[in-house]
Design an enzyme around this catalytic site. Structure first.
Site, short mmCIF file in Angstrom:
data_model
loop_
_atom_site.label_atom_id
_atom_site.label_comp_id
_atom_site.label_asym_id
_atom_site.label_seq_id
_atom_site.Cartn_x
_atom_site.Cartn_y
_atom_site.Cartn_z
N MET A 1 81.26 33.95 -71.31
CA MET A 1 82.41 34.63 -71.89
C MET A 1 83.65 34.36 -71.03
SD MET A 1 81.04 38.02 -73.74
CE MET A 1 80.96 39.10 -72.34
N LEU B 1 85.30 32.53 -65.27
CA LEU B 1 84.16 31.89 -64.59
C LEU B 1 84.22 32.08 -63.08
CD1 LEU B 1 84.02 28.56 -66.63
CD2 LEU B 1 82.84 30.72 -67.09
N GLY C 1 78.80 32.12 -59.92
CA GLY C 1 77.53 32.34 -60.63
C GLY C 1 77.43 31.41 -61.84
N HIS C 2 78.52 31.31 -62.59
CA HIS C 2 78.52 30.40 -63.74
C HIS C 2 78.36 28.95 -63.28
CE1 HIS C 2 81.01 33.80 -65.50
NE2 HIS C 2 80.05 33.67 -66.38
N LYS D 1 71.15 37.82 -63.13
CA LYS D 1 71.90 39.07 -62.95
C LYS D 1 71.80 39.94 -64.21
CE LYS D 1 75.84 41.06 -63.10
NZ LYS D 1 76.78 41.02 -64.07
N GLN E 1 69.13 40.90 -70.59
CA GLN E 1 69.64 39.89 -71.53
C GLN E 1 68.76 38.63 -71.48
OE1 GLN E 1 73.91 38.70 -72.16
NE2 GLN E 1 73.41 37.08 -70.74
O1 PAF Z 1 76.18 36.71 -70.39
C1 PAF Z 1 77.19 36.47 -71.09
O2 PAF Z 1 78.21 36.00 -70.62
C2 PAF Z 1 77.16 36.78 -72.58
O3 PAF Z 1 76.41 37.92 -72.83
C3 PAF Z 1 76.66 35.59 -73.43
C4 PAF Z 1 75.22 35.25 -73.11
C5 PAF Z 1 77.54 34.38 -73.19
C6 PAF Z 1 76.75 35.95 -74.91
O4 PAF Z 1 78.02 36.28 -75.31
#
Ligand code: PAF
Length: 279
Positions: free
Chosen positions: A28, A31, A34-35, A148, A152
């Site tokens: 999302m 960044l 971690g990304h 983290k 999810q």
């Molecule tokens: O973890 C995230 O950034 C969001 O939940 C994702 C997986 C991109 C879905 O919108």
């Protein structure tokens, strides 16, 4: 790095590259390192790395939370270029939802019953909806997610079981003081940032005293710690990674998960204690 906004354009491009192993990192935006660890994991295992940036409205239970979600497209693009991401997909609402900005109904196997599912009603239906839409467009061989967001991760693994792709999880990246990197950290003041160290400290305390105290005692000790801090503890749960349900005794495949707020900023974190590989 190629920047693509239209799903039709991305599909067309990917069709012409059909013999490449595609790694996908959905995000999302806002960044951070971690990304980037996800991008690096993808680059090391795949021929082509695609990152998406889309702040998904259907996974926010509050409009205020959605409005306050940090964005910084310029910085994100710079960072992704620096780390040699091949394609950045930045769709708008219409590209993903057309005129129906709503979640679909998924069977999430009750993985969403506690913790984030309880505190953020509808959150995981929104995540499942957008992730499946993105998977349909990108058709990745491997998709990468951070540990983290453990609940999810488990849910995405579950909904992806029938799909022809592998989900790879990547360990949480932390600040020097232990705070888990999160896009939301940007909104913390210097003071809150310092105070928020209690989150990881509490997890470490529980992990380090797991053989000394029972779960109820550990939870009470952490509650007390939070009472004398600036943070509001939402939950501290000891859960089985197999079910994402709380347990009352220490067992295999255990994770300790926590959520707390400070100045309306919600932070989550976890420690995995004794799991079989999460991948
Ligand atoms: O973890 C995230 O950034 C969001 O939940 C994702 C997986 C991109 C879905 O919108």
């Amino acid at each position: 790095m190629k920047i693509i906004k239209k799903k039709s354009e991305l599909k067309e491009l990917l069709y012409s590259l059909s013999n490449q192993k595609i790694g996908f990192v959905p995000t999302m935006g806002a960044l951070h390192a971690g990304h980037i660890s996800l991008i690096k994991a993808s680059k090391s295992r795949c021929d082509l790395t695609i990152c998406s940036i889309y702040v998904n409205p259907t996974q926010f239970s509050s409009q205020k939370d959605l409005r306050n979600y940090p964005t910084d497209a310029k910085k994100d693009i710079k960072l992704l270029k620096k780390h040699h991401c091949d394609i950045l997909f930045i769709p708008n609402d219409f590209e993903l939802y057309e005129n129906n900005l709503k979640s679909n109904e998924f069977d999430l196997n009750n993985f969403d019953k506690f913790m984030e599912g309880e505190y953020r009603p509808g959150h995981f239906q929104g995540v499942a909806t957008v992730v499946t839409k993105l998977f349909k467009i990108v058709s990745p061989d491997i998709a990468f997610f951070g540990e983290k967001d453990l609940q999810q991760l488990i849910i995405i693994k579950y909904i992806s079981k029938e799909l022809d792709l592998k989900i790879v999880s990547v360990p949480t990246v932390r600040e020097k003081n232990g705070i888990a990197l999160s896009s939301r950290n940007i909104n913390l003041t210097k003071d809150s940032f310092k105070s928020a160290t209690i989150i990881f400290e509490s997890l470490c305390y529980c992990r380090d005293h797991i053989n000394k105290y029972d779960i109820v005692t550990l939870k009470n000790k952490v509650k007390k710690l939070f009472e004398s801090s600036k943070l509001n503890l939402e939950y501290l749960e000891f859960v089985s990674i197999k079910t994402m349900h709380p347990v009352d005794v220490i067992c295999d495949n255990l994770a300790i998960c926590i959520a707390a707020t400070i100045e309306n900023i919600r932070l989550i974190d976890n420690i995995i204690i004794n799991a079989e590989e999460t991948n």
